[in-house]
Scaffold this motif. Structure first.
Motif, PDB file in Angstrom:
ATOM      1  N   MET A  85       0.833  -1.183   0.000  1.00 39.02           N
ATOM      2  CA  MET A  85       0.000   0.000   0.000  1.00 39.02           C
ATOM      3  C   MET A  85       0.876   1.245   0.000  1.00 39.02           C
ATOM      4  SD  MET A  85      -1.369   0.080   3.960  1.00 39.02           S
ATOM      5  CE  MET A  85      -2.270   1.585   3.646  1.00 39.02           C
ATOM      6  N   SER A  86       0.326   2.380  -0.388  1.00 39.23           N
ATOM      7  CA  SER A  86       1.094   3.618  -0.434  1.00 39.23           C
ATOM      8  C   SER A  86       1.354   4.148   0.974  1.00 39.23           C
ATOM      9  CB  SER A  86       0.341   4.662  -1.263  1.00 39.23           C
ATOM     10  OG  SER A  86      -0.933   4.911  -0.699  1.00 39.23           O
ATOM     11  N   GLU A  87       2.235   5.122   1.048  1.00 38.57           N
ATOM     12  CA  GLU A  87       2.573   5.710   2.346  1.00 38.57           C
ATOM     13  C   GLU A  87       1.365   6.434   2.940  1.00 38.57           C
ATOM     14  OE1 GLU A  87       5.695   8.350   1.359  1.00 38.57           O
ATOM     15  OE2 GLU A  87       6.848   6.818   0.309  1.00 38.57           O
ATOM     16  N   ILE A  88       1.226   6.332   4.239  1.00 41.63           N
ATOM     17  CA  ILE A  88       0.186   7.063   4.959  1.00 41.63           C
ATOM     18  C   ILE A  88       0.841   8.305   5.559  1.00 41.63           C
ATOM     19  CG2 ILE A  88      -1.455   7.027   6.866  1.00 41.63           C
ATOM     20  CD1 ILE A  88      -1.724   4.042   6.485  1.00 41.63           C
ATOM     21  N   LYS A  89       0.372   9.465   5.149  1.00 38.11           N
ATOM     22  CA  LYS A  89       0.981  10.701   5.628  1.00 38.11           C
ATOM     23  C   LYS A  89       0.318  11.162   6.921  1.00 38.11           C
ATOM     24  CE  LYS A  89       2.505  12.438   1.126  1.00 38.11           C
ATOM     25  NZ  LYS A  89       2.493  13.586   0.179  1.00 38.11           N
ATOM     26  N   LEU A  90       1.159  11.513   7.888  1.00 37.81           N
ATOM     27  CA  LEU A  90       0.673  12.053   9.148  1.00 37.81           C
ATOM     28  C   LEU A  90       1.450  13.332   9.455  1.00 37.81           C
ATOM     29  CD1 LEU A  90       0.369   8.870  11.417  1.00 37.81           C
ATOM     30  CD2 LEU A  90      -1.499  10.188  10.407  1.00 37.81           C
ATOM     31  N   ALA A  91       0.730  14.419   9.671  1.00 34.58           N
ATOM     32  CA  ALA A  91       1.374  15.689  10.007  1.00 34.58           C
ATOM     33  C   ALA A  91       1.711  15.689  11.498  1.00 34.58           C
ATOM     34  CB  ALA A  91       0.445  16.847   9.671  1.00 34.58           C
ATOM     35  N   ALA A  92       2.982  15.904  11.809  1.00 32.18           N
ATOM     36  CA  ALA A  92       3.440  15.871  13.203  1.00 32.18           C
ATOM     37  C   ALA A  92       3.871  17.257  13.663  1.00 32.18           C
ATOM     38  CB  ALA A  92       4.598  14.887  13.353  1.00 32.18           C
ATOM     39  N   ALA A  93       3.864  17.422  14.980  1.00 34.81           N
ATOM     40  CA  ALA A  93       4.377  18.651  15.599  1.00 34.81           C
ATOM     41  C   ALA A  93       5.392  18.250  16.655  1.00 34.81           C
ATOM     42  CB  ALA A  93       3.239  19.450  16.229  1.00 34.81           C
ATOM     43  N   ALA A  94       6.464  19.002  16.766  1.00 34.58           N
ATOM     44  CA  ALA A  94       7.492  18.696  17.761  1.00 34.58           C
ATOM     45  C   ALA A  94       6.943  18.891  19.170  1.00 34.58           C
ATOM     46  CB  ALA A  94       8.717  19.572  17.541  1.00 34.58           C
ATOM     47  N   ARG A  95       7.361  18.002  20.077  1.00 31.83           N
ATOM     48  CA  ARG A  95       6.937  18.115  21.475  1.00 31.83           C
ATOM     49  C   ARG A  95       8.070  18.708  22.304  1.00 31.83           C
ATOM     50  NH1 ARG A  95       5.683  13.275  24.539  1.00 31.83           N
ATOM     51  NH2 ARG A  95       6.633  11.950  22.957  1.00 31.83           N
ATOM     52  N   THR A  96       7.720  19.650  23.158  1.00 33.55           N
ATOM     53  CA  THR A  96       8.719  20.250  24.050  1.00 33.55           C
ATOM     54  C   THR A  96       8.398  19.973  25.511  1.00 33.55           C
ATOM     55  OG1 THR A  96       7.481  22.334  24.011  1.00 33.55           O
ATOM     56  CG2 THR A  96       9.277  22.078  22.407  1.00 33.55           C
ATOM     57  N   SER A 125       4.594   8.249   6.367  1.00 33.70           N
ATOM     58  CA  SER A 125       5.420   9.411   6.042  1.00 33.70           C
ATOM     59  C   SER A 125       5.082  10.472   7.078  1.00 33.70           C
ATOM     60  CB  SER A 125       5.117   9.909   4.626  1.00 33.70           C
ATOM     61  OG  SER A 125       5.856  11.085   4.356  1.00 33.70           O
ATOM     62  N   ILE A 126       6.012  10.702   7.997  1.00 32.12           N
ATOM     63  CA  ILE A 126       5.787  11.659   9.072  1.00 32.12           C
ATOM     64  C   ILE A 126       6.269  13.031   8.602  1.00 32.12           C
ATOM     65  CG2 ILE A 126       6.183  12.191  11.493  1.00 32.12           C
ATOM     66  CD1 ILE A 126       4.690   9.550  10.965  1.00 32.12           C
ATOM     67  N   GLU A 127       5.313  13.952   8.463  1.00 31.28           N
ATOM     68  CA  GLU A 127       5.618  15.285   7.949  1.00 31.28           C
ATOM     69  C   GLU A 127       5.866  16.234   9.119  1.00 31.28           C
ATOM     70  OE1 GLU A 127       5.486  15.503   4.510  1.00 31.28           O
ATOM     71  OE2 GLU A 127       4.940  13.377   4.528  1.00 31.28           O
ATOM     72  N   LEU A 128       7.088  16.768   9.187  1.00 29.17           N
ATOM     73  CA  LEU A 128       7.454  17.654  10.294  1.00 29.17           C
ATOM     74  C   LEU A 128       8.365  18.763   9.789  1.00 29.17           C
ATOM     75  CD1 LEU A 128       7.504  18.276  13.368  1.00 29.17           C
ATOM     76  CD2 LEU A 128       9.503  16.763  13.515  1.00 29.17           C
ATOM     77  N   ASP A 129       7.944  20.005   9.993  1.00 34.63           N
ATOM     78  CA  ASP A 129       8.749  21.178   9.627  1.00 34.63           C
ATOM     79  C   ASP A 129       9.239  21.118   8.186  1.00 34.63           C
ATOM     80  OD1 ASP A 129       8.414  22.147  12.196  1.00 34.63           O
ATOM     81  OD2 ASP A 129      10.265  21.225  12.938  1.00 34.63           O
ATOM     82  N   GLY A 130       8.360  20.711   7.282  1.00 32.02           N
ATOM     83  CA  GLY A 130       8.711  20.710   5.868  1.00 32.02           C
ATOM     84  C   GLY A 130       9.510  19.514   5.400  1.00 32.02           C
ATOM     85  N   THR A 131       9.795  18.569   6.272  1.00 34.34           N
ATOM     86  CA  THR A 131      10.533  17.362   5.880  1.00 34.34           C
ATOM     87  C   THR A 131       9.668  16.133   6.114  1.00 34.34           C
ATOM     88  OG1 THR A 131      11.543  17.072   8.065  1.00 34.34           O
ATOM     89  CG2 THR A 131      12.733  18.442   6.467  1.00 34.34           C
ATOM     90  N   SER A 132       9.963  15.069   5.355  1.00 33.76           N
ATOM     91  CA  SER A 132       9.223  13.820   5.479  1.00 33.76           C
ATOM     92  C   SER A 132      10.163  12.716   5.944  1.00 33.76           C
ATOM     93  CB  SER A 132       8.598  13.418   4.133  1.00 33.76           C
ATOM     94  OG  SER A 132       7.694  14.411   3.695  1.00 33.76           O
ATOM     95  N   THR A 133       9.720  11.937   6.899  1.00 36.94           N
ATOM     96  CA  THR A 133      10.503  10.819   7.418  1.00 36.94           C
ATOM     97  C   THR A 133       9.683   9.548   7.311  1.00 36.94           C
ATOM     98  OG1 THR A 133      11.620  12.273   9.007  1.00 36.94           O
ATOM     99  CG2 THR A 133      11.745   9.901   9.410  1.00 36.94           C
ATOM    100  N   LEU A 134      10.243   8.529   6.650  1.00 34.92           N
ATOM    101  CA  LEU A 134       9.546   7.249   6.533  1.00 34.92           C
ATOM    102  C   LEU A 134       9.714   6.458   7.825  1.00 34.92           C
ATOM    103  CD1 LEU A 134      10.481   6.091   2.904  1.00 34.92           C
ATOM    104  CD2 LEU A 134       8.380   7.193   3.690  1.00 34.92           C
ATOM    105  N   ALA A 135       8.642   5.821   8.267  1.00 36.38           N
ATOM    106  CA  ALA A 135       8.699   5.074   9.519  1.00 36.38           C
ATOM    107  C   ALA A 135       7.647   3.975   9.523  1.00 36.38           C
ATOM    108  CB  ALA A 135       8.488   6.008  10.708  1.00 36.38           C
ATOM    109  N   ILE A 136       7.866   2.982  10.375  1.00 32.77           N
ATOM    110  CA  ILE A 136       6.858   1.949  10.628  1.00 32.77           C
ATOM    111  C   ILE A 136       6.594   1.918  12.132  1.00 32.77           C
ATOM    112  CG2 ILE A 136       7.497   0.537   8.637  1.00 32.77           C
ATOM    113  CD1 ILE A 136       9.027  -1.305  10.567  1.00 32.77           C
ATOM    114  N   VAL A 137       5.436   1.422  12.501  1.00 37.37           N
ATOM    115  CA  VAL A 137       5.076   1.343  13.921  1.00 37.37           C
ATOM    116  C   VAL A 137       5.753   0.137  14.563  1.00 37.37           C
ATOM    117  CG1 VAL A 137       3.176   0.937  15.538  1.00 37.37           C
ATOM    118  CG2 VAL A 137       2.873   2.515  13.631  1.00 37.37           C
ATOM    119  N   LYS A 138       6.429   0.365  15.681  1.00 37.68           N
ATOM    120  CA  LYS A 138       7.040  -0.728  16.442  1.00 37.68           C
ATOM    121  C   LYS A 138       6.255  -1.059  17.702  1.00 37.68           C
ATOM    122  CE  LYS A 138      10.185  -2.719  15.671  1.00 37.68           C
ATOM    123  NZ  LYS A 138      10.303  -3.980  14.874  1.00 37.68           N
ATOM    124  N   ASP A 139       5.539  -0.097  18.242  1.00 36.16           N
ATOM    125  CA  ASP A 139       4.769  -0.377  19.455  1.00 36.16           C
ATOM    126  C   ASP A 139       3.671   0.668  19.613  1.00 36.16           C
ATOM    127  OD1 ASP A 139       4.331  -1.868  21.946  1.00 36.16           O
ATOM    128  OD2 ASP A 139       4.933  -0.018  22.926  1.00 36.16           O
TER     129      ASP A 139
END
Length: 208
Positions: free
Chosen positions: A1-12, A61-75
């Motif tokens: 299946m294609s990438e699932i895009k999720l828009a993320a925000a940094a946590r402080t 595809s985790i979208e954060l601050d204009g960049t995309s990072t590929l990832a899979i769920v581990k837990d």
């Protein structure tokens, strides 16, 4: 299946209080890690994340601050009572690399008439390309007779996937269901009752 895009925000902010505030705002605390990078703590959109997690072994595809990072769920951590998503661990992956994942067994077909099948192993541990992870593995039982056994080594895997577990582990067994002593007794009692009622009806007919 294609990438699932999720828009993320940094946590402080961190800790249980911060996590509760995020969840009240319909966000999910998550962490991105892997490939030698420092763990990146992010917040994901709650509803979109809940829907995305319904797809097993999906590529994100985790979208954060204009960049995309590929990832899979581990837990995925959930509240045991309400089943609310409390935290998600995401492993960073690269195109072309292989990762090991559990893949659900999906039974297809029907065994021989009068038989039943029992799934002994619900998941297989496979290695596959991170960008082509199978969501399930089909295991056909079509026409199999009593006594048939399918092991992990017998399962036809998707292209590019390799079995990482024990090939001799039993996945599915086919058998003829055996009636229990209680079932046999119940059938005999029903048969005796029917015979008694039949005899009584015959006797009544003779007297009439």
């Amino acid at each position: 299946m294609s990438e699932i895009k999720l828009a993320a925000a940094a946590r402080t902010e961190f800790g249980k209080g911060a996590a509760r505030r995020l969840r009240r705002a319909n966000q999910v605390p998550a962490v991105l890690y892997g490939h030698g990078t420092d763990p990146l703590h992010v917040a994901l959109p709650g509803h979109e994340t809940m829907l995305a997690l319904k797809h097993s072994n999906a590529l994100y595809s985790i979208e954060l601050d204009g960049t995309s990072t590929l990832a899979i769920v581990k837990d995925v951590q959930r509240d045991v009572v309400r089943q609310v998503i409390e935290h998600v661990d995401l492993l960073i992956v690269r195109k072309g690399e292989k990762v090991s994942v559990d893949v659900q067994v999906h039974i297809v077909g029907e065994s021989a008439p009068g038989t039943i099948h029992v799934v002994e192993t619900q998941n297989l541990f496979l290695e596959a390309e991170a960008t082509r992870l199978p969501q399930s593995v089909e295991v056909s039982i079509e026409g199999l007779a009593d006594g048939a056994v399918i092991t992990a080594g017998d399962v036809v895997l998707p292209d590019g996937a390799t079995l990482m577990g024990d090939p001799d582990v039993t996945v599915v067994t086919i058998s003829v269901p055996q009636a229990s002593a209680a079932d046999v007794a119940a059938e005999e009692a029903a048969s005796d009752l029917a015979a008694t009622q039949s005899a009584a009806s015959a006797a009544a007919a003779e007297k009439a």
